[in-house]
Design an enzyme around this catalytic site. Structure first.
Site, short mmCIF file in Angstrom:
data_model
loop_
_atom_site.label_atom_id
_atom_site.label_comp_id
_atom_site.label_asym_id
_atom_site.label_seq_id
_atom_site.Cartn_x
_atom_site.Cartn_y
_atom_site.Cartn_z
N ASN A 175 -4.55 4.85 7.95
CA ASN A 175 -4.62 4.26 6.62
C ASN A 175 -3.86 5.17 5.66
O ASN A 175 -2.70 5.46 5.88
CB ASN A 175 -6.08 4.05 6.21
CG ASN A 175 -6.24 2.93 5.20
OD1 ASN A 175 -5.51 1.95 5.23
ND2 ASN A 175 -7.19 3.06 4.30
N GLU A 218 -11.88 -3.73 12.20
CA GLU A 218 -12.37 -4.73 11.25
C GLU A 218 -12.92 -5.92 12.03
O GLU A 218 -12.19 -6.58 12.76
CB GLU A 218 -11.25 -5.17 10.31
CG GLU A 218 -10.74 -4.03 9.44
CD GLU A 218 -9.62 -4.44 8.52
OE1 GLU A 218 -9.85 -5.28 7.64
OE2 GLU A 218 -8.50 -3.94 8.70
N ARG A 228 -6.71 2.40 13.20
CA ARG A 228 -5.31 2.58 12.80
C ARG A 228 -5.26 3.57 11.65
O ARG A 228 -6.25 3.83 10.97
CB ARG A 228 -4.68 1.25 12.39
CG ARG A 228 -5.30 0.64 11.14
CD ARG A 228 -4.43 -0.44 10.52
NE ARG A 228 -5.08 -1.12 9.40
CZ ARG A 228 -5.14 -0.66 8.17
NH1 ARG A 228 -4.59 0.51 7.87
NH2 ARG A 228 -5.74 -1.35 7.21
N ASP A 251 -10.03 2.56 -3.61
CA ASP A 251 -8.97 2.51 -2.59
C ASP A 251 -8.05 3.72 -2.77
O ASP A 251 -8.50 4.85 -2.71
CB ASP A 251 -8.24 1.17 -2.70
CG ASP A 251 -7.56 0.76 -1.41
OD1 ASP A 251 -7.03 1.62 -0.71
OD2 ASP A 251 -7.52 -0.45 -1.11
N GLU A 292 0.85 -1.20 0.00
CA GLU A 292 0.00 0.00 0.00
C GLU A 292 0.88 1.24 0.00
O GLU A 292 2.11 1.17 0.02
CB GLU A 292 -0.90 0.00 1.25
CG GLU A 292 -2.36 -0.36 0.99
CD GLU A 292 -3.16 0.83 0.43
OE1 GLU A 292 -2.52 1.80 -0.03
OE2 GLU A 292 -4.39 0.76 0.43
#
Length: 353
Positions: free
Chosen positions: A136, A154, A134, A238, A42
């Protein structure tokens, strides 16, 4: 992966996607694997001065540097938690900020070498009452301010709704709430004239745009720039980047592609299928900023599915798109602070003193 293999995968994926409105030129576009797979790649960031690509493996707390000139990859590990993004500190070659867990941290890393224990300093902690959250995605704006957000807990593969936030952090390291509530704060981009700010909260299936005042660092007048559902695109928006023409490239997680869209007309321009289903983010790099680097994930992909997409988790370089990107910005810190942090690092012990 060879150019021939990439072309075959590209052609196969193109056949599997059936969008009547897609415009894509198969000839001239090349997709090449440039790194080995990690679990959840990522946050790609192209350092245009150094001509290096940084990216993270969120769940394993790793940050990587890929040097296209040597094909060499080095790694560092942040013990403070999962890493959502990494951004170089302006004017330095070995200082960075990153989102690790819920901490906004500064660390020192000589990127020529692997380092499993870099010197880390916590600058801020966000979402104080949301321990399951958290960091991102995150980036710096033209002034060098940080913009980035969190993702909620999650649970059973679903993100708890409405528990995350988009923040701005200036050189005083004080987090300022920009958008709340959000669920999964993701892609960010600014127009070349710095009057528009584009943003994704993944479960909305939309890219939204705000008016952006770069002098004050404020956003206003939210509206929809692109809607995935309205364009029959399967998957989740995303990470995101913008080209010099003002059009957006959006990674589609669980959609196996990157979409190229015009945010002014809300039209889909083309789809670029990728050799992995979980496409996570994109950024432009290369000397001419004409290479689209694409990160992907193999997190929670079953072994039977990995046989069909063995390159999942790799970083890919897409060339031949016929567009150029914009340089990424670095995070700006007060010069005295940068100097003080550098001096407080003991190179022999690799600890802050």
């Amino acid at each position: 992966m060879s150019h021939t293999a990439a072309g075959l995968l590209f052609g196969l994926l193109l056949v599997l996607i059936n969008y009547s409105q897609v415009v894509i030129a198969r000839t001239g576009i090349n997709i090449q694997q440039v790194t080995s797979p990690v679990e959840h790649a990522e946050g790609p960031h192209w350092d245009h001065n150094a001509q290096w690509l940084y990216f993270v493996d969120i769940v394993n707390n790793n940050i990587y540097k890929y040097d296209p000139s040597t094909k060499n990859v080095t790694r560092t590990y942040l013990k403070t938690g999962p890493v959502g993004f990494v951004i170089p500190v302006n004017g330095t070659t070995n200082q960075f900020v990153a989102g690790s867990g819920r901490s906004f941290v500064h660390f020192v890393w000589d990127t020529k070498y692997n380092n499993s224990n870099p010197a880390i300093r916590t600058l801020a902690i966000v979402d104080q009452n949301e321990e399951g959250n958290r960091w991102n995605d995150g980036k710096a704006d033209v002034i060098g301010r940080f913009w980035g957000g969190t993702i909620g807990p999650e649970v059973n593969d679903q993100v708890v709704a409405g528990e995350a936030t988009l923040y701005r952090i200036d050189s005083n390291f004080v987090p300022v709430v920009e958008v709340r509530p959000v669920t999964n704060s993701n892609g960010l981009a600014w127009s070349s004239d710095n009057t528009k700010f584009y943003y994704i909260d993944t479960p909305t299936l939309q890219v939204v745009v705000y008016d952006f005042d770069f002098k004050s660092g404020t956003i206003s007048n939210r509206r929809v720039a692109f809607d995935l559902a309205a364009n029959n695109i399967q998957g989740l928006p995303d990470g995101m980047t913008i080209d010099a023409d003002g059009n957006l490239f959006v990674a589609v997680f669980n959609g196996g592609c990157v979409i190229h869209v015009n945010p002014r007309t809300r039209k889909l321009l083309r789809i670029i299928p990728m050799p992995a289903e979980k496409v996570t983010s994109v950024t432009f790099g290369g000397p001419e900023l004409d290479i689209l680097y694409v990160t992907t994930s193999r997190r929670d992909v079953k072994s039977s599915e990995l046989q069909k997409q063995p390159l999942a988790g790799s970083v890919f370089a897409v060339t031949g798109l016929g567009v150029h990107g914009l340089p990424a910005n670095s995070f700006k810190m007060n010069c005295d602070t940068v100097r003080a942090y550098s001096n407080s690092y003991n190179k022999n012990s690799r600890e802050l003193v």
